[in-house]
Design an enzyme around this catalytic site. Structure first.
Site, PDB file in Angstrom:
ATOM      1  N   TYR A  53      -8.690  14.030  20.700  1.00 11.06           N
ATOM      2  CA  TYR A  53      -7.538  13.672  19.879  1.00 11.06           C
ATOM      3  C   TYR A  53      -7.914  13.621  18.400  1.00 11.06           C
ATOM      4  CZ  TYR A  53      -3.771  11.079  17.699  1.00 11.06           C
ATOM      5  OH  TYR A  53      -2.765  10.702  16.864  1.00 11.06           O
ATOM      6  N   GLY A  60      -0.090  12.023  17.412  1.00 12.02           N
ATOM      7  CA  GLY A  60       1.056  11.305  17.959  1.00 12.02           C
ATOM      8  C   GLY A  60       1.622  12.016  19.168  1.00 12.02           C
ATOM      9  N   HIS A  83       1.894  12.882   6.275  1.00  7.82           N
ATOM     10  CA  HIS A  83       1.971  11.429   6.433  1.00  7.82           C
ATOM     11  C   HIS A  83       2.168  10.701   5.099  1.00  7.82           C
ATOM     12  CE1 HIS A  83       0.878  12.366  10.475  1.00  7.82           C
ATOM     13  NE2 HIS A  83       0.722  11.108  10.821  1.00  7.82           N
ATOM     14  N   ASN A 199      -6.152   6.330   9.342  1.00  3.99           N
ATOM     15  CA  ASN A 199      -5.901   5.574  10.561  1.00  3.99           C
ATOM     16  C   ASN A 199      -6.655   4.247  10.488  1.00  3.99           C
ATOM     17  OD1 ASN A 199      -6.252   5.910  14.090  1.00  3.99           O
ATOM     18  ND2 ASN A 199      -4.346   5.897  12.978  1.00  3.99           N
ATOM     19  N   ARG A 286       3.307 -39.742   0.916  1.00  6.48           N
ATOM     20  CA  ARG A 286       2.462 -40.377   1.918  1.00  6.48           C
ATOM     21  C   ARG A 286       1.849 -39.356   2.885  1.00  6.48           C
ATOM     22  NH1 ARG A 286       5.109 -43.906   6.420  1.00  6.48           N
ATOM     23  NH2 ARG A 286       6.785 -43.870   4.872  1.00  6.48           N
TER      24      ARG A 286
END
Length: 526
Positions: A53, A60, A83, A199, A286
């Site tokens: 891959y 994708g 991208h 990535n 407080r």
């Protein structure tokens, strides 16, 4: 200083030094060896010819598309181009430099398969003041911060745009011209390198690292503001007594209580009303240690995740030796490339949301203390309405609370991005973290909180002008730390004698917080 990048020891403070302070970075020699080894394993995969891959397949939903050997370099450049789809405003200098230094460090972990020359070129851009133009929106926090990192990386191949720092100020140039300005030429990316560059979670973790540094500083400043408000409203510091916090020993709570004690040590004001009739204060005074302490714990929780993430390999696929990948049958050191999900921003997103909620509540308690300083229905008798010397004729600091309330409203309206999910890439990426939006929201809430704390310091310092009215003993000194804070505020904001634009007062104190001068002055006094 020079920050050493080795893929193992980067801290949020290092990120801030490079991103905010403009410090240079240098790569450790042992990290370079890991990069070379990882790249050689990618070359082994290419020689073997199996489908991997992102190396010789599409991305994708297009994962099943096998890419011919002669197109593998084009594949990586096309990845950056396709991208680079971000939109809206540009990221500021600090955020882009944070993203650059954290990306370099992630590549140095040694499982990304990128060539040393690519890492060196990215480092050169960082050190030479070349800042890619990066739109802020487009990341879904899985597969990492793809769009912003793609815009950052386009400059490496001579595309996109970048700001180049020069003596005349930053100049916006096309990518190739930006490279030429530092004597560099565009790179041709080798297989796996485009994917290795984009990535990962570096936009998210870069902003988160800066938020940690800024948030921890803000929490100290909030303790200072709260302690000063307690003092000038004649509140008691007994609620910070160690006995109370020893029996509920949350770390942040104990730290805030100790800080209040240190800040008010030596206070003649506190001592003068130690035996007054008031039994206990409103919760915003407080319960300061409990509320500020819980916010402090949330930032610590975020720090734990960020320190891991800064020194992690977060791209996909990752490159290992066969032995490291538990495939020892062959008895060789052949490459093993494993697909996984280290790019998913969930570990950061959830903690960023927690920090956002905590900082929102820190804003809320500071706003309540501002109201207590100003509101004639809540004020102590020695304080005039809205801290105006001539109330009625003057409105004084009335509108400080308005702006604080508006900022608080904005912080409350920023929802939990991490609980949203929009599947993308044809359903292949069907659960995303939205971690970048979580980071943006946390950053905005932090900025709002800082402004409200600055407003409290303005109001509390003005209230200090009226403390002597409560006593017959004349002028009384503030605590060592609170007194130093008052002096620092008065160095930029004079006492309010007549109405003036209040915004300028807040801006002056805000600058003290942003440049660290207020905390430095207080620290020197303690």
């Amino acid at each position: 200083m020079t920050v050493i990048l080795d893929g193992e020891t980067l801290t949020p403070e290092d990120v801030a030094a490079v991103a905010r302070g403009g410090e240079d970075a240098r790569i450790a020699s042992e990290a370079r060896e890991r990069v070379r080894t990882s790249r050689s394993r990618v070359e082994d995969v290419l020689e073997g010819g199996e489908a991997v891959y992102g190396v010789n397949t599409g991305f994708g939903e297009l994962v099943d598309e096998r890419i011919p050997r002669e197109d593998l370099e084009t594949l990586q450049t096309n990845l950056l181009r396709s991208h680079a789809a971000g939109g809206r405003r540009e990221l500021d200098r600090e955020a882009v430099r944070a993203m650059m230094v954290t990306r370099i460090n992630a590549l140095l972990v040694g499982h990304s398969g990128i060539r040393e020359v690519v890492v060196d070129r990215l480092l050169e851009l960082l050190n030479e003041g070349v800042r890619p133009v990066v739109p802020s929106h487009g990341s879904l926090g899985a597969s990492g911060d793809l769009a912003p990192l793609a815009h950052m990386s386009l400059v490496l191949v001579g595309e996109g745009e970048a700001w180049v720092e020069s003596g005349d100020g930053p100049e916006r140039l096309p990518g190739e011209e930006a490279l030429a300005s530092i004597g560099a030429e565009p790179l041709t990316l080798a297989p796996k390198e485009g994917l290795a560059l984009i990535n990962g979670t570096q936009l998210t973790v870069g902003i988160a690292a800066l938020a940690i540094v800024n948030g921890e500083e803000l929490l100290l400043a909030a303790d200072v503001a709260g302690a000063l408000t307690t003092e000038v409203t004649l509140g008691t510091t007994a609620s910070s007594h160690p006995a109370i916090h020893d029996v509920r020993p949350h770390e942040g709570q104990r730290a805030s209580a100790e800080h209040v004690r240190e800040l008010t040590a030596g206070s003649e004001v506190v001592e003068a009303h130690r035996n007054c009739d008031r039994v206990q204060d409103a919760y915003s005074l407080r319960c300061l240690p409990q509320v500020h302490g819980a916010a402090r714990d949330s930032i610590s929780h975020l720090r734990e995740a960020v320190e891991v993430e800064l020194n992690s390999a977060t791209d996909n696929p990752l490159v290992f030796s066969a032995g490291r990948a538990d495939d020892r049958a062959s008895g060789t050191d052949r490459a093993a490339v494993l697909s996984g999900g280290n790019f998913h921003g969930e570990p950061l997103a959830l903690r960023l949301e927690y920090a956002r909620l905590a900082l929102t509540d820190l804003t809320a308690i500071a706003e309540r203390r501002i109201d207590r300083l100003l509101n004639p229905n809540l004020q102590e008798d020695h304080l005039p309405p809205f801290l105006a010397p001539e109330s009625g004729l003057q409105s004084g600091y009335m509108l400080l609370q308005y702006t604080a309330a508006a900022l608080l409203n904005e912080s409350r309206s920023l929802g939990a991005s991490v609980t949203d999910n929009t599947p993308v890439s044809g359903g292949q990426e069907d659960h995303v973290s939205m971690s970048a939006q979580s980071a943006y929201n946390a950053r905005q809430v932090l900025e709002n909180a800082r402004r409200v704390v600055a407003s409290e310091l303005v109001a509390a310092s003005q209230a200090a002008e009226f403390v002597d009215r409560a006593f017959d003993a004349g002028a009384l000194s503030l605590g060592r730390g609170t007194g130093a804070a008052y002096d620092a505020v008065r160095g930029v904001v004079p006492p309010l004698r007549e109405d003036r634009p209040v915004r300028e007062d807040v801006e002056g104190v805000l600058e003290l917080l942003e440049n660290g001068d207020l905390l430095e002055s207080v620290g020197e006094a303690l």
